[in-house]
Motif scaffolding. Structure first.
Motif, PDB file in Angstrom:
ATOM      1  N   ILE A 140       0.841  -1.193   0.000  1.00  9.89           N
ATOM      2  CA  ILE A 140       0.000   0.000   0.000  1.00  9.89           C
ATOM      3  C   ILE A 140       0.882   1.250   0.000  1.00  9.89           C
ATOM      4  CG2 ILE A 140      -1.802   1.250   1.237  1.00  9.89           C
ATOM      5  CD1 ILE A 140      -2.597  -1.521   0.048  1.00  9.89           C
TER       6      ILE A 140
ATOM      7  N   ILE B  36      -2.102   6.766   0.701  1.00 10.21           N
ATOM      8  CA  ILE B  36      -3.128   6.651  -0.332  1.00 10.21           C
ATOM      9  C   ILE B  36      -3.746   8.034  -0.488  1.00 10.21           C
ATOM     10  CG2 ILE B  36      -5.324   5.602  -0.982  1.00 10.21           C
ATOM     11  CD1 ILE B  36      -4.654   3.273   0.893  1.00 10.21           C
TER      12      ILE B  36
ATOM     13  N   ASP C 219      -5.895   1.381  -4.933  1.00  9.00           N
ATOM     14  CA  ASP C 219      -5.230   1.176  -3.641  1.00  9.00           C
ATOM     15  C   ASP C 219      -6.225   0.764  -2.560  1.00  9.00           C
ATOM     16  OD1 ASP C 219      -2.791   1.913  -4.799  1.00  9.00           O
ATOM     17  OD2 ASP C 219      -3.152   4.037  -4.368  1.00  9.00           O
TER      18      ASP C 219
END
Length: 250
Positions: free
Chosen positions: A151, A155, A217
């Motif tokens: 990740i 994000i 994501d």
């Protein structure tokens, strides 16, 4: 070998499916087949062909969550917003019992106010909010956690509803993500718990007015959460059993 070694993850995505069916134009534009359909597609994309991903909604008999369905579910995803009180207490207790016995649970966005999540947390689960379509940055605070694997940090969600502290939840076993907003607020947006034999993850991004569950994501986070939370052992109810003395020596 556990059951999971022999098959893919069995996931059930539950959505109240009310905004979409009453014709909210913005919601239907983002999710023409329902939020549950997009979340389920993201799980299939990342979990692979061996995964068994099904959906269930509020208006189905037993809200689509019979004992048989839950017994055949390794991890349950829960999205709710305006129909929390329409979920029957019987189904709530059924879901909670399966979590205690080992089923995983991933609660999404406004599901923090669901009967299921409040029952498992034992608090009001209240928070601050503002829906001005602000940018949200989701920062990883536990990079070693399996849910954070692959990740980006952070994000970037261009437009989203603001959720802010204070968030009335118990101290998390693990805090995986923390969000910040243009207005200066922060929010514990990804928190993990153990309840009985089950694992629970709450992840806040995902207001119905924005196409958040199409975000690559976010879809990866949800797939990681499915892998982390999914039951790996046969379901077993926790009970208070009388034991004879020295039972462990036999």
């Amino acid at each position: 070998m556990s059951g999971r070694d022999q098959r893919g993850i069995r996931a059930t995505v539950w959505n109240e499916y009310v905004h979409e069916t009453r014709g909210d134009e913005v919601v239907v534009a983002n999710y023409p087949d329902g939020i549950h359909a997009v979340v389920a597609d993201g799980l299939r994309e990342h979990l692979g062909p061996d995964a068994d991903v099904r959906t269930a909604t509020l208006r189905e008999p037993s809200h689509g969550l019979t004992d048989e369905v839950l017994a055949d579910t390794d991890v349950l995803f829960w999205w709710g917003h305006i129909a929390h009180e329409e979920v029957s207490d019987e189904v709530v207790e059924r879901v909670v019992a399966h979590v205690h016995a080992g089923m995983g649970l991933v609660v999404l966005h406004s599901g923090h106010y669901s009967k299921v999540f409040k029952r498992l947390m034992g608090t009001t689960c209240s928070l601050k909010w503002r829906n001005d379509g602000e940018r949200e940055l989701v920062w990883t605070t536990a990079p070693q956690h399996p849910i954070a694997e692959g990740i980006p940090h952070p994000i970037v969600i261009p437009r989203q509803e603001m959720y802010g502290e204070f968030f009335d939840i118990p101290r998390p076993d693990e805090e995986v993500f923390l969000s910040t907003f243009d207005g200066g607020e922060v929010f514990r947006s990804g928190v993990a718990y153990h309840r009985g034999r089950g694992k629970v993850f709450y992840f806040s991004p995902g207001d119905q007015e924005y196409p958040v569950y199409h975000h690559p994501d976010i879809r990866r986070v949800l797939a990681n959460a499915a892998r982390w939370a999914a039951a790996t052992e046969p379901r077993r109810e926790l009970t208070a059993d009388q034991h004879p003395r020295d039972w462990f020596l036999s």
